[in-house]
Scaffold this motif. Structure first.
Motif, short mmCIF file in Angstrom:
data_model
loop_
_atom_site.label_atom_id
_atom_site.label_comp_id
_atom_site.label_asym_id
_atom_site.label_seq_id
_atom_site.Cartn_x
_atom_site.Cartn_y
_atom_site.Cartn_z
N SER A 44 0.84 -1.19 0.00
CA SER A 44 0.00 0.00 0.00
C SER A 44 0.88 1.24 0.00
O SER A 44 2.07 1.19 0.33
N SER A 45 0.24 2.35 -0.34
CA SER A 45 1.00 3.61 -0.34
C SER A 45 1.35 4.02 1.09
O SER A 45 2.38 4.67 1.31
N ASP A 46 0.53 3.63 2.06
CA ASP A 46 0.86 3.93 3.46
C ASP A 46 2.12 3.20 3.91
O ASP A 46 2.96 3.76 4.61
N GLU A 47 2.25 1.96 3.50
CA GLU A 47 3.44 1.18 3.84
C GLU A 47 4.69 1.80 3.20
O GLU A 47 5.73 1.93 3.84
N LEU A 48 4.57 2.21 1.95
CA LEU A 48 5.69 2.87 1.28
C LEU A 48 6.01 4.20 1.94
O LEU A 48 7.18 4.53 2.16
N GLU A 49 4.98 4.96 2.28
CA GLU A 49 5.20 6.26 2.91
C GLU A 49 5.92 6.11 4.25
O GLU A 49 6.82 6.89 4.56
N ASP A 50 5.54 5.10 5.04
CA ASP A 50 6.24 4.86 6.30
C ASP A 50 7.72 4.57 6.07
O ASP A 50 8.58 5.08 6.79
N ALA A 51 8.02 3.78 5.05
CA ALA A 51 9.41 3.45 4.74
C ALA A 51 10.16 4.69 4.25
O ALA A 51 11.33 4.89 4.59
N LEU A 52 9.50 5.51 3.45
CA LEU A 52 10.15 6.70 2.91
C LEU A 52 10.44 7.74 4.00
O LEU A 52 11.45 8.46 3.94
N LEU A 53 9.57 7.84 4.99
CA LEU A 53 9.71 8.85 6.03
C LEU A 53 10.65 8.44 7.15
O LEU A 53 10.96 9.25 8.02
N LYS A 54 11.11 7.20 7.12
CA LYS A 54 12.03 6.73 8.16
C LYS A 54 13.27 7.64 8.18
O LYS A 54 13.82 7.98 7.15
N ASN A 55 13.68 8.02 9.36
CA ASN A 55 14.87 8.85 9.61
C ASN A 55 14.72 10.32 9.22
O ASN A 55 15.65 11.10 9.43
N MET A 56 13.60 10.71 8.68
CA MET A 56 13.42 12.13 8.36
C MET A 56 13.28 12.96 9.64
O MET A 56 13.72 14.11 9.68
N THR A 57 12.72 12.37 10.68
CA THR A 57 12.60 13.09 11.95
C THR A 57 13.97 13.42 12.52
O THR A 57 14.18 14.50 13.08
N GLY A 58 14.91 12.50 12.38
CA GLY A 58 16.27 12.77 12.85
C GLY A 58 16.89 13.97 12.17
O GLY A 58 17.52 14.82 12.80
N LEU A 59 16.71 14.05 10.85
CA LEU A 59 17.23 15.21 10.11
C LEU A 59 16.53 16.49 10.57
O LEU A 59 17.18 17.54 10.72
N TYR A 60 15.22 16.42 10.79
CA TYR A 60 14.48 17.58 11.26
C TYR A 60 15.00 18.07 12.61
O TYR A 60 15.19 19.27 12.82
N ILE A 61 15.22 17.12 13.51
CA ILE A 61 15.72 17.48 14.84
C ILE A 61 17.09 18.14 14.75
O ILE A 61 17.36 19.14 15.42
N ILE A 62 17.94 17.63 13.89
CA ILE A 62 19.29 18.19 13.76
C ILE A 62 19.24 19.59 13.18
O ILE A 62 19.86 20.52 13.71
N TYR A 63 18.51 19.78 12.07
CA TYR A 63 18.53 21.12 11.46
C TYR A 63 17.82 22.15 12.31
O TYR A 63 18.14 23.34 12.26
N SER A 64 16.86 21.72 13.12
CA SER A 64 16.16 22.71 13.93
C SER A 64 16.88 23.03 15.25
O SER A 64 16.66 24.09 15.83
N ASN A 65 17.77 22.14 15.70
CA ASN A 65 18.42 22.37 17.00
C ASN A 65 19.89 22.74 16.92
O ASN A 65 20.43 23.26 17.90
N ALA A 66 20.56 22.50 15.82
CA ALA A 66 21.98 22.85 15.71
C ALA A 66 22.25 24.34 15.96
O ALA A 66 23.20 24.68 16.67
N PRO A 67 21.42 25.25 15.44
CA PRO A 67 21.68 26.66 15.74
C PRO A 67 21.55 26.99 17.23
O PRO A 67 22.28 27.83 17.75
#
Length: 143
Positions: A44-67
């Motif tokens: 399903s597209s939900d299953e693919l979306e979950d796989a695609l979004l894996k680790n994106m939160t880590g990048l978000y946390i880094i770019y928002s907190n490094a400054p």
């Protein structure tokens, strides 16, 4: 205060260095994943979306907190300069300016890490949208 003066740069740079290494790892992992996506593996597209979004939160946390980590280093560095000024009963202008400019290097490093990670995050977000669109067309959901 001497302990803080001695280790503030080391601690802040170590944290920012760790953030940079983790961001690099996450970026490489996502690139390799995007490169090898096979639609047949997903039901399903939900299953693919979950796989695609894996680790994106880590990048978000880094770019928002490094400054903010860099700003913390700058604030502590400025506190050390003011403490030295007060303890010595006065400092020459050159010493003050050198101390303040050295304190600002932490903020600069935080921005040097955050800006590229933000750009990569946005690039990946767009890539995820395109892959999901292609998948929906592949399974006939989006005509």
């Amino acid at each position: 205060m001497e302990l803080l003066k001695e280790y503030v740069d080391l601690c802040i740079f170590a944290i920012l260095g760790l953030m940079a290494v983790v961001a690099l790892y996450l970026c490489i992992e996502r690139i390799l994943f995007f490169w090898g996506v096979k639609f047949e593996r997903y039901r399903s597209s939900d299953e693919l979306e979950d796989a695609l979004l894996k680790n994106m939160t880590g990048l978000y946390i880094i770019y928002s907190n490094a400054p903010y980590v860099g700003l913390l280093g700058t604030v502590v560095g400025i506190m050390v300069v003011f403490y030295d000024m007060g303890a010595s009963g006065g400092m020459d202008t050159q010493s003050i300016m050198v101390g303040l400019s050295l304190a600002l290097k932490a903020t600069a490093l935080g921005l040097v890490i955050a800006i590229p990670v933000l750009m990569i995050y946005n690039l990946f977000a767009r890539k995820i949208e395109r892959i999901l669109y292609a998948y929906r067309r592949y399974i006939g959901e989006d005509k």
